[in-house]
Write a protein that holds these residues in place. Structure first.
Motif, mmCIF file in Angstrom:
data_model
loop_
_atom_site.group_PDB
_atom_site.id
_atom_site.type_symbol
_atom_site.label_atom_id
_atom_site.label_comp_id
_atom_site.label_asym_id
_atom_site.label_seq_id
_atom_site.Cartn_x
_atom_site.Cartn_y
_atom_site.Cartn_z
ATOM 1 N N LYS A 1 24.055 20.895 11.831
ATOM 2 C CA LYS A 1 23.534 19.631 12.370
ATOM 3 C C LYS A 1 24.390 18.466 11.897
ATOM 4 O O LYS A 1 24.738 17.588 12.683
ATOM 5 N N VAL B 1 23.614 24.856 22.893
ATOM 6 C CA VAL B 1 22.689 25.213 21.820
ATOM 7 C C VAL B 1 23.425 26.135 20.849
ATOM 8 O O VAL B 1 23.818 27.243 21.213
ATOM 9 N N LEU C 1 19.671 25.343 16.600
ATOM 10 C CA LEU C 1 18.392 26.028 16.402
ATOM 11 C C LEU C 1 18.643 27.346 15.689
ATOM 12 O O LEU C 1 19.786 27.812 15.628
ATOM 13 N N THR D 1 31.274 21.756 24.798
ATOM 14 C CA THR D 1 30.569 20.538 25.239
ATOM 15 C C THR D 1 31.275 19.901 26.441
ATOM 16 O O THR D 1 30.660 19.150 27.185
ATOM 17 N N GLU E 1 24.570 20.889 27.967
ATOM 18 C CA GLU E 1 23.996 21.046 26.629
ATOM 19 C C GLU E 1 24.509 22.344 26.007
ATOM 20 O O GLU E 1 24.600 23.361 26.690
ATOM 21 N N CYS F 1 15.853 29.419 26.075
ATOM 22 C CA CYS F 1 16.478 28.088 26.071
ATOM 23 C C CYS F 1 16.688 27.572 27.494
ATOM 24 O O CYS F 1 17.177 26.459 27.691
ATOM 25 N N GLU G 1 27.032 16.001 14.364
ATOM 26 C CA GLU G 1 26.333 14.723 14.603
ATOM 27 C C GLU G 1 26.986 13.870 15.693
ATOM 28 O O GLU G 1 26.322 13.161 16.427
ATOM 29 N N LYS H 1 22.727 20.999 20.281
ATOM 30 C CA LYS H 1 21.440 21.206 19.632
ATOM 31 C C LYS H 1 21.603 22.404 18.709
ATOM 32 O O LYS H 1 22.224 23.396 19.101
ATOM 33 N N THR I 1 25.316 16.197 22.798
ATOM 34 C CA THR I 1 24.796 17.254 23.679
ATOM 35 C C THR I 1 24.670 18.596 22.961
ATOM 36 O O THR I 1 24.382 19.616 23.573
#
Ligand code: ADP
Length: 159
Positions: free
Chosen positions: A55, A32, A67, A25, A30, A80, A59, A65, A63
């Motif tokens: 997730k 993923v 999936l 990060t 971002e 993405c 928290e 995500k 930045t």
């Protein structure tokens, strides 16, 4: 916007994974985190459970995500809008496999680069497999995984 994808099984996420995510990060706009759905391995946690744990424990990183995906990782990376894939290197034992994957992916998708991030020394020995094995023997795993993941692992082993 610079996006990187960090794919893996994450069964479940460990402090080693989390260290890589946190450091990524700092490098990308971002990140993923991509949970592989149809892994050859038979995971302890379902895809949804693995995504949920990730997730919760990310928290505090806006930045990031989380999936899930199946099929070829390079296709998912492209979907993405990313052109970088991150993998973690713990020891030389990871190297051969990661090199082979990176080179194969490079042939399949020359537009995507694999970035190998070297693990922090304190997590170099850590794997999801070892954590699950310790938990199955009733050992305390709080040092190895984030608290929420530890709770979920204990639930699986009924302690
Ligand atoms: P896979 O089944 O794709 O290897 P894992 O969930 O085991 O998925 O690991 C995902 C990625 O995280 C891999 O690149 C792996 O090398 C890396 N990784 C695993 N454990 C650690 C750790 N303790 N420190 C840093 N990277 C790690």
């Amino acid at each position: 916007m610079k996006i990187a994808v960090y794919p893996g099984t994450f069964d479940p996420v460990t402090n080693g994974h989390l260290d890589i995510i946190r450091r990524a990060t700092n490098l990308f706009d971002e990140v993923v985190v991509a949970v592989l759905r149809n892994s050859q391995k038979s995971p302890l946690f379902s895809t949804d459970e693995r995504v949920n744990i990730l997730k919760v424990v990310t928290e505090d990183m806006p930045t990031v995500k989380v999936l899930s995906f199946d099929g070829m990782t390079v296709n998912f990376v492209r979907s993405c809008g990313a052109n970088v894939m991150i993998r973690g290197l713990r020891a030389v034992t990871d190297f051969e496999y990661e090199l082979q994957m990176a080179q194969t992916n490079r042939v399949l998708a020359p537009d995507i680069d694999t970035m190998l991030m070297v693990t922090s020394l304190e997590y170099a020995y850590l794997s999801s497999t070892i954590v699950k094995e310790l938990a199955s023997f009733g050992e305390n795993i709080d040092r190895f995984v984030p608290p929420y993941a530890a709770e979920k692992i204990r639930e699986k082993f009924n302690r």
